[in-house]
Design an enzyme around this catalytic site. Structure first.
Site, PDB file in Angstrom:
ATOM      1  N   VAL A   1       0.860  -1.177   0.000  1.00 12.14           N
ATOM      2  CA  VAL A   1       0.000   0.000   0.000  1.00 12.14           C
ATOM      3  C   VAL A   1       0.898   1.228   0.000  1.00 12.14           C
ATOM      4  O   VAL A   1       1.876   1.288   0.742  1.00 12.14           O
ATOM      5  CB  VAL A   1      -0.926   0.025   1.233  1.00 12.14           C
ATOM      6  CG1 VAL A   1      -1.821   1.261   1.209  1.00 12.14           C
ATOM      7  CG2 VAL A   1      -1.774  -1.243   1.297  1.00 12.14           C
ATOM      8  N   CYS A   2       0.572   2.184  -0.863  1.00 16.94           N
ATOM      9  CA  CYS A   2       1.305   3.448  -0.912  1.00 16.94           C
ATOM     10  C   CYS A   2       2.795   3.187  -1.163  1.00 16.94           C
ATOM     11  O   CYS A   2       3.166   2.369  -1.998  1.00 16.94           O
ATOM     12  CB  CYS A   2       1.045   4.229   0.378  1.00 16.94           C
ATOM     13  SG  CYS A   2       1.461   5.975   0.319  1.00 16.94           S
ATOM     14  N   SER A   3       3.664   3.852  -0.400  1.00 15.98           N
ATOM     15  CA  SER A   3       5.102   3.731  -0.635  1.00 15.98           C
ATOM     16  C   SER A   3       5.676   2.416  -0.151  1.00 15.98           C
ATOM     17  O   SER A   3       6.889   2.203  -0.230  1.00 15.98           O
ATOM     18  CB  SER A   3       5.843   4.901   0.023  1.00 15.98           C
ATOM     19  OG  SER A   3       5.598   4.938   1.413  1.00 15.98           O
TER      20      SER A   3
ATOM     21  N   THR B   1       2.323   3.100  -7.112  1.00 18.45           N
ATOM     22  CA  THR B   1       2.497   3.553  -5.742  1.00 18.45           C
ATOM     23  C   THR B   1       1.890   4.951  -5.648  1.00 18.45           C
ATOM     24  O   THR B   1       1.277   5.423  -6.608  1.00 18.45           O
ATOM     25  CB  THR B   1       3.983   3.558  -5.333  1.00 18.45           C
ATOM     26  OG1 THR B   1       4.102   3.921  -3.945  1.00 18.45           O
ATOM     27  CG2 THR B   1       4.800   4.536  -6.167  1.00 18.45           C
TER      28      THR B   1
END
Length: 322
Positions: free
Chosen positions: A107-109, A127
């Site tokens: 998730v995300c970075s 991302t």
């Protein structure tokens, strides 16, 4: 007998709490809805098993140390400021142990951690928009797609910022347990089921800047609320009480796009939502979005998305690939 799936959440200092609590709530809700609390067995782990502090200052106590955790069905790697300078031991653990999971999710970075461990080499991934350039620059073997809210490539799934982790988790629940269970969870969390993975990280409104002057902001809002209205430059200029030439120049200067381009984006986005969320016919949708005729909407879809509306709807409602 229902299949039980273990979910291991990787924790580290400066992790973004929403990146993992959102998906965890989805999996937990799905387990409750299924009537079997072990449908998803969730554990959290840090390198040494000790507490970690999130980027918002919350202190979390993991269930165990990563080295003591069994290989999970789903390994969830959240993002956060802690991905900027990760502990080399965490990267080593991911490189050694992550391939043992049946499904890898970031998730995300968190995608930066998977990439640093070589787990995204040769794969398509996404991302958070703010770190897509870094992911592409530091890991050229990764095919970075900055647009979608999540991407599936084999058993690896990567997602954009924060709430997109919920979208991805809902898609995984739908794959595992069916649409009805995922829909029940979405309703409980008061979120949509489901934004498709190929939906852009920015809506048409977010992609454009918000105008500084109130008359232009009001026009932007009016366009969004009336995609079927008269959205010609002349009509919009009259609403803003400006000459058409002055309005067109001011609108582009303050939003970064021409009025025509902004209208085009709003209408496409509205049409996509109706195709995704309703059973309305193509002709009805084309009128509701200001295209007038199905052929006009078809041309707009081919230009913007590369597929006609009927094909877009078919792809969106197709079963999630395993």
């Amino acid at each position: 007998m229902a299949q039980h799936r273990s979910v291991l959440v990787v924790l580290f200092d400066d992790v973004q709490s929403l990146d993992f609590t959102g998906p965890v709530e989805v999996f937990t809700g799905a387990a409750k809805s299924s009537g079997d609390p072990d449908t998803y067995r969730i554990r959290t782990a840090s390198l040494d098993g000790g507490p970690v502090r999130t980027s918002s200052g919350l202190t979390l106590v993991p269930d165990c140390a990563l080295h003591d955790a069994a290989d999970p069905h789903t390994l969830l790697v959240p993002g956060g400021q802690g991905t900027r300078t990760p502990d080399p031991q965490l990267i080593d653990w991911l490189r050694e142990r992550a391939p043992g999971a049946e499904r890898l999710v970031s998730v995300c970075s968190g995608a930066l951690l998977l990439a640093a461990a070589g787990l995204l080499d040769g794969r398509r991934a996404t991302t958070h928009w703010n770190v897509c350039d870094r992911l592409a620059r530091d890991h050229p073997a990764v095919e970075v797609d900055p647009d979608p809210i999540f991407v599936r490539d084999g058993n690896v799934a990567t997602s954009a910022g924060v709430t997109s982790g919920i979208d991805l988790a809902l898609a995984l629940v739908e794959e595992d347990l069916g649409r009805e269970t995922a829909l029940t969870v979405a309703r409980h969390l008061v979120v949509f089921l489901r934004r498709p993975g190929n939906q852009a990280q920015f809506s048409a409104q977010l992609a454009a800047q918000t105008a500084q002057r109130e008359p232009l902001r009001d026009v932007q809002q009016w366009i969004t609320e009336h995609p079927d209205g008269d959205l010609s430059v002349e009509s919009l200029a009259a609403r803003a009480r400006l000459s058409p030439r002055h309005f067109a120049r001011a609108f582009q200067a303050e939003t970064g796009v021409t009025p025509g381009r902004y209208v085009e984006r709003i209408r496409i986005e509205h049409a996509r939502r109706l195709l995704e969320d309703t059973s309305d016919g193509i002709e009805e949708i084309s009128r509701a979005c200001g295209y007038g005729t199905p052929e006009a909407m078809r041309r707009a879809f081919l230009k913007a998305l590369g597929s006609p509306p009927a094909e877009y709807r078919r792809r969106f409602h197709a079963p999630v690939p395993r």
